[in-house]
Design an enzyme around this catalytic site. Structure first.
Site, PDB file in Angstrom:
ATOM      1  CE  LYS A  83      -4.423   0.776   2.255  1.00  0.00           C
ATOM      2  NZ  LYS A  83      -5.138   0.669   3.520  1.00  0.00           N
ATOM      3  CB  ILE A  84       2.370   3.125  -2.420  1.00  0.00           C
ATOM      4  CG1 ILE A  84       3.347   1.989  -2.166  1.00  0.00           C
ATOM      5  CG2 ILE A  84       3.056   4.432  -2.811  1.00  0.00           C
ATOM      6  CD1 ILE A  84       4.593   1.992  -2.982  1.00  0.00           C
TER       7      ILE A  84
END
Ligand code: G3P
Length: 215
Positions: A83-84
């Site tokens: 997750k970015i």
């Protein structure tokens, strides 16, 4: 539509996994902080349950830091989605990670243009935060209704993961809008199978069954 739990609680995940309605798990630093456990150890335990998609978030904000954390996280388990956050650095890191074959979930998405950029750099999931838009007086689900046709127009493979879900109506609206996934707290998912008329109907059937001669 796939249903994910937005939690880092192993107990909550196991409960829904056993019922058989869980397709994945999303975590974030806030959810992880509630568990009082070491991050990687916790993520390993969630993956070991057999959950096919587990999103684990980087906390670096620079490209190099995101790449380093993302590469480390993806090695934990094949189910990991990195997750970015949706920032220029996040887009740059996502493009590199996607080229390396890492599946990225771009998070903190609040506009359709942000979602378009996430798709362009090859994110596997884009996560519009519906409830947080509702909280500030904007109809959050309108964002999903914009993103879905954009992705269809250009045949992007990026999946729309509706996040910041607060109640069952969000799940219903995500489904009618054509979202691929909705991630929700345990308290929302546990409401989905329930209806008072189901309970009343079952009670009546069981009561009437008592009148049927036995033996
Ligand atoms: O995991 C991201 C998102 O679902 C967070 O939801 O309720 O903190 O806005 P919320």
């Amino acid at each position: 539509m796939q249903l994910f739990l937005d939690t880092a609680s192993v107990t909550e995940i196991r409960t829904m996994w056993e019922i058989g309605i869980l397709d994945g798990v999303t975590t974030n630093p806030t959810l992880v902080s509630k568990e009082g456990r070491k991050f990687e150890e916790l993520i390993r335990e969630i993956c070991a349950i057999g959950i096919p998609s587990v999103s684990a978030e980087v906390v670096a904000t620079d490209v190099e830091g995101m790449l380093k954390e993302g590469r480390r996280l993806r090695e934990i388990h094949p189910a990991i989605y990195v997750k970015i956050p949706m920032t220029p650095a996040g887009l740059q890191a996502t493009k590199t990670l996607a080229k390396e074959g890492t599946r990225v979930n771009m998070t903190l998405v609040f506009s359709a243009n942000q979602a378009l950029l996430a798709a362009k750099v090859g994110a596997a999931y884009v996560s519009p935060f519906i409830g947080r838009l509702d909280d500030q007086g904007q109809v959050g689900m309108d964002l999903v209704r914009e993103i879905v046709p954009i992705f269809r127009n250009y045949r992007y493979a990026t999946k729309v993961l509706v996040a910041s879900v607060r109640h069952p109506i969000h799940v219903l609206e995500a489904a009618t809008a054509g979202a691929d996934i909705a991630t929700m707290p345990f308290a929302v998912m546990e409401k989905l199978p329930l209806h008072p008329l189901t309970d009343l109907g079952l009670a009546r059937f069981l009561k009437d069954w008592e009148k049927v001669p036995k033996g």
